[in-house]
Write a protein that holds these residues in place. Sequence first.
Motif, PDB file in Angstrom:
ATOM      1  N   SER A 185     -39.648 -13.513 -28.930  1.00 26.94           N
ATOM      2  CA  SER A 185     -40.046 -14.708 -29.678  1.00 26.94           C
ATOM      3  C   SER A 185     -40.819 -14.363 -30.990  1.00 26.94           C
ATOM      4  CB  SER A 185     -40.890 -15.699 -28.867  1.00 26.94           C
ATOM      5  OG  SER A 185     -42.090 -15.020 -28.493  1.00 26.94           O
ATOM      6  N   TYR A 190     -37.889 -12.800 -33.495  1.00 26.20           N
ATOM      7  CA  TYR A 190     -37.112 -13.877 -34.276  1.00 26.20           C
ATOM      8  C   TYR A 190     -37.927 -14.315 -35.480  1.00 26.20           C
ATOM      9  CZ  TYR A 190     -34.152 -14.857 -30.356  1.00 26.20           C
ATOM     10  OH  TYR A 190     -33.255 -14.928 -29.481  1.00 26.20           O
ATOM     11  N   TYR A 191     -39.201 -14.540 -35.439  1.00 25.93           N
ATOM     12  CA  TYR A 191     -40.190 -14.972 -36.536  1.00 25.93           C
ATOM     13  C   TYR A 191     -40.308 -14.217 -37.560  1.00 25.93           C
ATOM     14  CZ  TYR A 191     -44.513 -15.972 -39.062  1.00 25.93           C
ATOM     15  OH  TYR A 191     -45.307 -16.090 -39.917  1.00 25.93           O
ATOM     16  N   ASN A 220     -36.701 -13.323 -39.237  1.00 29.96           N
ATOM     17  CA  ASN A 220     -36.663 -14.569 -40.211  1.00 29.96           C
ATOM     18  C   ASN A 220     -37.374 -14.442 -41.775  1.00 29.96           C
ATOM     19  OD1 ASN A 220     -35.192 -17.415 -41.058  1.00 29.96           O
ATOM     20  ND2 ASN A 220     -37.484 -17.807 -41.048  1.00 29.96           N
ATOM     21  N   LEU A 279     -31.122 -17.630 -32.142  1.00 32.11           N
ATOM     22  CA  LEU A 279     -32.495 -18.317 -31.675  1.00 32.11           C
ATOM     23  C   LEU A 279     -32.055 -19.784 -30.738  1.00 32.11           C
ATOM     24  CD1 LEU A 279     -35.449 -18.925 -31.848  1.00 32.11           C
ATOM     25  CD2 LEU A 279     -34.820 -19.764 -34.445  1.00 32.11           C
ATOM     26  N   THR A 326     -31.357 -18.954 -27.144  1.00 31.92           N
ATOM     27  CA  THR A 326     -32.623 -18.606 -26.539  1.00 31.92           C
ATOM     28  C   THR A 326     -33.248 -20.020 -26.392  1.00 31.92           C
ATOM     29  OG1 THR A 326     -32.550 -16.483 -27.226  1.00 31.92           O
ATOM     30  CG2 THR A 326     -34.588 -17.135 -26.570  1.00 31.92           C
TER      31      THR A 326
END
Length: 442
Positions: free
Chosen positions: A123, A126-127, A130, A284, A287
């Motif tokens: 998680s 992902y952030y 990006n 994303l 998930t």
Amino acid sequence: MLKHLPTEMRHDKRLTCKPDESLPLVRPARKFLTTGWMKVLPAPFVLLFTFQTAFAQDPELKSTTAPVIKTQDTTIRKLLEDVQRITDNDKQNSTAIQALLQGKEIDNITKYELIKNNIINASETYYLLNKKIIDLKSRTTTNNLDVFITSLNNPESKALGFSLSDRIVELVEKIILKNKGDKSEKNSKIVESTKSIINSPIFQSFTSLTPPLAIANSVMNFLHSVSVNNKQINQKSLQEFEKELNKYVVYYTALNDANQKFEYGLNFNKDQLSLLQDNLFDHLSFTATSLKFPAPQKGNQGLSQTMNEYFFDFKKEKVVDYFAKLEEKYTKGKRIDYESLLRENSSLKEVNNQLEDLVLQTKRFENLYNEYFTLLDSYYTKVNNSLKIAQDNGLADKSIIDAKQAEFRNLKTEAVAEIQASINIRELYSNTEKIKYRYRIF
């Protein structure tokens, strides 16, 4: 034979006993014969026991040697051994079963903890991924470096000690008009027309980095057209003018080639980053849906804005809270039923098994990140080569060229340091390494 009989019988006395009274020989055994366990003893053993009892009753019998029964009763021993073996096997099986159950429980705990930690770390990945994609997409170079390159390519700039606009006018007056630009109206018009071409709004509005080349080409076309009706402008003058002008054209062509290749490389790099961001969006979404989070939705706005807004809700803290609630739901007494948790939330396994793709996406970003600096290095080399051409063609002094090359080197070093600090690729590395994607759960 008679000497082995009881005393009463040897004296030829009659035996007097009551109807229900046992003979003296067997009286001591009556109590044993009436018990239930005697029924299970083998006949030889009963006979031996009876004889030994009688032998103990009569002292005279003690002087005789008891018969030895050589037959070994292996049945009882075998039964006892079988019972002991079964008991031992039961204990071993019980221990093995307990070990298996305990091992299965430990295995479920291990699987769950692996899945949990992987998804929590994902998680955050992902952030970060990006954020860094958006940052690299927005990069060209830096403001200072852009200003430097623009000044080199500006026809009005005197960054190298000359202005292309002024030099073109000087060449027209010196070579084409033989320093007679003010001697006649025709000559004056040629000079004014040349200046008009250089200052044309058309060239000023160019968004590309090619105004010098366009200006040089337009002036040459203009002079060739004028030479048709102006006998003073001969072919020899035009060739000499073109030869001198080409010294500048070669320099600006090399600079323009550096700019165009760098721009092309940047655009390709951005296209690849956009494709990577699309793949990240899809991963994303999978998930988030598996964790029962609302999936990100593409709208009319750009993907970067959509992703940025989505990460206000989908963040590491909320994923941690998700697993805390999941554990609370499957807690029975003082322990968590990991087997039921994994069985009833099988999508968690699939999310874990798909994390290898996320890790590959981070590696793809790393490649694009490194390609950007490769582009910058190539650009730096090409710009320096164009400056060397300016020096070799006598357009600027060596001291000026050396100073510009040193300035460009410093600006490039600053640009690299600024981009590296802004993107911080090490942060992405460290977080991605926490994802144990090679351990797949089935």
